[in-house]
Design a protein around this motif. Structure first.
Motif, PDB file in Angstrom:
ATOM      1  N   SER A 176       0.857  -1.182   0.000  1.00 18.03           N
ATOM      2  CA  SER A 176       0.000   0.000   0.000  1.00 18.03           C
ATOM      3  C   SER A 176       0.892   1.230   0.000  1.00 18.03           C
ATOM      4  O   SER A 176       1.554   1.528   0.996  1.00 18.03           O
ATOM      5  CB  SER A 176      -0.921   0.031   1.230  1.00 18.03           C
ATOM      6  N   ALA A 177       0.889   1.915  -1.129  1.00 16.05           N
ATOM      7  CA  ALA A 177       1.694   3.135  -1.227  1.00 16.05           C
ATOM      8  C   ALA A 177       1.151   4.163  -0.240  1.00 16.05           C
ATOM      9  O   ALA A 177       1.892   4.976   0.305  1.00 16.05           O
ATOM     10  CB  ALA A 177       1.652   3.686  -2.643  1.00 16.05           C
ATOM     11  N   GLU A 178      -0.149   4.080  -0.003  1.00 14.59           N
ATOM     12  CA  GLU A 178      -0.776   5.052   0.882  1.00 14.59           C
ATOM     13  C   GLU A 178      -0.396   4.809   2.340  1.00 14.59           C
ATOM     14  O   GLU A 178      -0.030   5.726   3.064  1.00 14.59           O
ATOM     15  CB  GLU A 178      -2.295   4.979   0.717  1.00 14.59           C
ATOM     16  N   ARG A 179      -0.452   3.540   2.765  1.00 12.85           N
ATOM     17  CA  ARG A 179      -0.237   3.221   4.182  1.00 12.85           C
ATOM     18  C   ARG A 179       1.197   2.806   4.486  1.00 12.85           C
ATOM     19  O   ARG A 179       1.648   2.863   5.623  1.00 12.85           O
ATOM     20  CB  ARG A 179      -1.171   2.071   4.551  1.00 12.85           C
ATOM     21  N   GLY A 180       1.883   2.312   3.461  1.00 11.69           N
ATOM     22  CA  GLY A 180       3.271   1.897   3.666  1.00 11.69           C
ATOM     23  C   GLY A 180       3.486   0.399   3.764  1.00 11.69           C
ATOM     24  O   GLY A 180       4.629  -0.060   3.822  1.00 11.69           O
ATOM     25  N   ASP A 181       2.404  -0.386   3.744  1.00  9.44           N
ATOM     26  CA  ASP A 181       2.564  -1.850   3.815  1.00  9.44           C
ATOM     27  C   ASP A 181       3.458  -2.337   2.674  1.00  9.44           C
ATOM     28  O   ASP A 181       3.291  -1.893   1.535  1.00  9.44           O
ATOM     29  CB  ASP A 181       1.237  -2.598   3.631  1.00  9.44           C
ATOM     30  N   GLY A 182       4.340  -3.256   2.970  1.00 12.99           N
ATOM     31  CA  GLY A 182       5.144  -3.898   1.929  1.00 12.99           C
ATOM     32  C   GLY A 182       6.368  -3.109   1.511  1.00 12.99           C
ATOM     33  O   GLY A 182       7.213  -3.608   0.769  1.00 12.99           O
ATOM     34  N   SER A 183       6.473  -1.890   2.012  1.00 10.73           N
ATOM     35  CA  SER A 183       7.555  -1.021   1.559  1.00 10.73           C
ATOM     36  C   SER A 183       8.934  -1.564   1.978  1.00 10.73           C
ATOM     37  O   SER A 183       9.867  -1.621   1.168  1.00 10.73           O
ATOM     38  CB  SER A 183       7.280   0.369   2.121  1.00 10.73           C
ATOM     39  N   GLU A 184       9.026  -2.011   3.257  1.00 12.01           N
ATOM     40  CA  GLU A 184      10.308  -2.582   3.721  1.00 12.01           C
ATOM     41  C   GLU A 184      10.657  -3.836   2.927  1.00 12.01           C
ATOM     42  O   GLU A 184      11.817  -4.040   2.549  1.00 12.01           O
ATOM     43  CB  GLU A 184      10.236  -2.925   5.218  1.00 12.01           C
ATOM     44  N   GLU A 185       9.643  -4.661   2.675  1.00  7.77           N
ATOM     45  CA  GLU A 185       9.894  -5.911   1.948  1.00  7.77           C
ATOM     46  C   GLU A 185      10.373  -5.625   0.520  1.00  7.77           C
ATOM     47  O   GLU A 185      11.343  -6.224   0.040  1.00  7.77           O
ATOM     48  CB  GLU A 185       8.620  -6.775   1.908  1.00  7.77           C
ATOM     49  N   LEU A 186       9.721  -4.680  -0.142  1.00  7.50           N
ATOM     50  CA  LEU A 186      10.111  -4.357  -1.516  1.00  7.50           C
ATOM     51  C   LEU A 186      11.517  -3.751  -1.550  1.00  7.50           C
ATOM     52  O   LEU A 186      12.340  -4.109  -2.407  1.00  7.50           O
ATOM     53  CB  LEU A 186       9.081  -3.413  -2.150  1.00  7.50           C
ATOM     54  N   MET A 187      11.808  -2.871  -0.592  1.00  3.40           N
ATOM     55  CA  MET A 187      13.158  -2.303  -0.535  1.00  3.40           C
ATOM     56  C   MET A 187      14.185  -3.408  -0.329  1.00  3.40           C
ATOM     57  O   MET A 187      15.252  -3.408  -0.936  1.00  3.40           O
ATOM     58  CB  MET A 187      13.257  -1.253   0.578  1.00  3.40           C
ATOM     59  N   GLY A 188      13.826  -4.374   0.532  1.00  2.22           N
ATOM     60  CA  GLY A 188      14.723  -5.509   0.783  1.00  2.22           C
ATOM     61  C   GLY A 188      14.986  -6.293  -0.498  1.00  2.22           C
ATOM     62  O   GLY A 188      16.130  -6.683  -0.769  1.00  2.22           O
ATOM     63  N   LEU A 189      13.969  -6.491  -1.299  1.00  3.11           N
ATOM     64  CA  LEU A 189      14.129  -7.254  -2.546  1.00  3.11           C
ATOM     65  C   LEU A 189      14.973  -6.487  -3.561  1.00  3.11           C
ATOM     66  O   LEU A 189      15.770  -7.072  -4.299  1.00  3.11           O
ATOM     67  CB  LEU A 189      12.759  -7.599  -3.140  1.00  3.11           C
ATOM     68  N   LEU A 190      14.821  -5.169  -3.580  1.00  4.49           N
ATOM     69  CA  LEU A 190      15.644  -4.351  -4.476  1.00  4.49           C
ATOM     70  C   LEU A 190      17.117  -4.404  -4.046  1.00  4.49           C
ATOM     71  O   LEU A 190      18.011  -4.551  -4.880  1.00  4.49           O
ATOM     72  CB  LEU A 190      15.127  -2.909  -4.497  1.00  4.49           C
ATOM     73  N   ARG A 191      17.326  -4.304  -2.734  1.00  5.25           N
ATOM     74  CA  ARG A 191      18.705  -4.387  -2.223  1.00  5.25           C
ATOM     75  C   ARG A 191      19.314  -5.745  -2.545  1.00  5.25           C
ATOM     76  O   ARG A 191      20.457  -5.852  -2.984  1.00  5.25           O
ATOM     77  CB  ARG A 191      18.729  -4.187  -0.706  1.00  5.25           C
ATOM     78  N   TYR A 192      18.528  -6.777  -2.326  1.00  6.41           N
ATOM     79  CA  TYR A 192      18.988  -8.145  -2.566  1.00  6.41           C
ATOM     80  C   TYR A 192      19.365  -8.333  -4.039  1.00  6.41           C
ATOM     81  O   TYR A 192      20.404  -8.916  -4.361  1.00  6.41           O
ATOM     82  CB  TYR A 192      17.892  -9.126  -2.155  1.00  6.41           C
ATOM     83  N   SER A 193      18.531  -7.792  -4.920  1.00  2.00           N
ATOM     84  CA  SER A 193      18.796  -7.979  -6.359  1.00  2.00           C
ATOM     85  C   SER A 193      20.094  -7.295  -6.761  1.00  2.00           C
ATOM     86  O   SER A 193      20.805  -7.749  -7.649  1.00  2.00           O
ATOM     87  CB  SER A 193      17.634  -7.440  -7.195  1.00  2.00           C
ATOM     88  N   LEU A 194      20.403  -6.229  -6.065  1.00  2.00           N
ATOM     89  CA  LEU A 194      21.640  -5.502  -6.363  1.00  2.00           C
ATOM     90  C   LEU A 194      22.859  -6.330  -5.956  1.00  2.00           C
ATOM     91  O   LEU A 194      23.852  -6.394  -6.668  1.00  2.00           O
ATOM     92  CB  LEU A 194      21.621  -4.185  -5.594  1.00  2.00           C
TER      93      LEU A 194
END
Ligand code: GDP
Length: 199
Positions: A176-194
């Motif tokens: 939820s872009a509005e509430r922030g749900d999933g934001s940490e998880e998505l950032m983690g996946l982006l970091r991991y992919s790097l």
């Protein structure tokens, strides 16, 4: 040092192949239907209010916006699709630009934004297949989770997995872009992919 999402800068808008960036930095490409909240997802990740709109003016639906993240990767905002009021000429321009970007071999991670409330559209399925064809890892963010009842989350996530024919290794993040749900998880996946990209 972990990837710092607060260090982000707009680099350029690309309208043709020559405008793509070929400097070897990983490119994390974000795609989604118009209005699905792609800009809001990007703004949430980088902790800004109106960031993803930079360089995009109304009517310019056929451009790819490049943002540099922490000097280490590009966050690539692909033009949205499925907007009914777009002329045929504009749709054709969109198609040519997307085809050349997907054929460029530049994408290192695909991030698809879909609507958590609905079964993905035929256009979403096509887009997912474009990502699969690149051979890069794919992450799907199911946005607008705040609009769902708790009991709807499980079944809707399964419907998204099934409709997009996600493979076991593809991650689906309720967001939820509005509430922030999933934001940490998505950032983690982006970091991991790097990290994966480097090794
Ligand atoms: P884009 O066209 O995909 O870039 O979509 P925008 O980011 O401009 O968002 C489209 C609309 O959806 C706007 O009215 C946003 O406020 C709304 N929106 C985006 N993300 C969310 C979300 O997580 N929850 C809710 N309820 N609305 C959202």
């Amino acid at each position: 040092m972990p990837l710092n999402f607060n260090k982000v800068e707009f680099i350029r808008s690309a309208v043709r192949r020559e405008d793509f960036l070929w400097d070897g930095l990983p490119q994390m490409a974000f795609a989604g239907r118009s209005n699905v909240g792609k800009s809001s997802v990007i703004n949430r990740l980088v902790n800004r209010k109106n960031f993803a709109r930079v360089g995009a003016s109304p009517g310019k639906t056929s451009q790819i916006n490049y943002f540099r993240l922490d000097g280490r990767a590009y966050l690539v905002d692909l033009p949205g699709y499925g907007y009914a009021k777009v002329s045929k000429a504009e749709r054709d321009r969109w198609g040519r630009l997307m085809e050349s970007y997907f054929a460029s071999g530049l994408i290192t991670l695909g991030i698809m934004i879909v609507d958590a409330r609905h079964k993905p559209t035929a256009d979403d399925v096509t887009m997912a297949n474009w990502f699969f064809d690149t051979g890069c890892p794919v992450v799907v963010a199911a946005n607008k989770l705040d609009k769902l009842k708790k009991s709807e989350i499980g079944p809707n996530m399964q419907a998204i997995r099934d409709t997009l024919a996600l493979r076991e290794e593809d991650r689906l993040v309720p967001f939820s872009a509005e509430r922030g749900d999933g934001s940490e998880e998505l950032m983690g996946l982006l970091r991991y992919s790097l990290e994966e990209h480097r090794t």
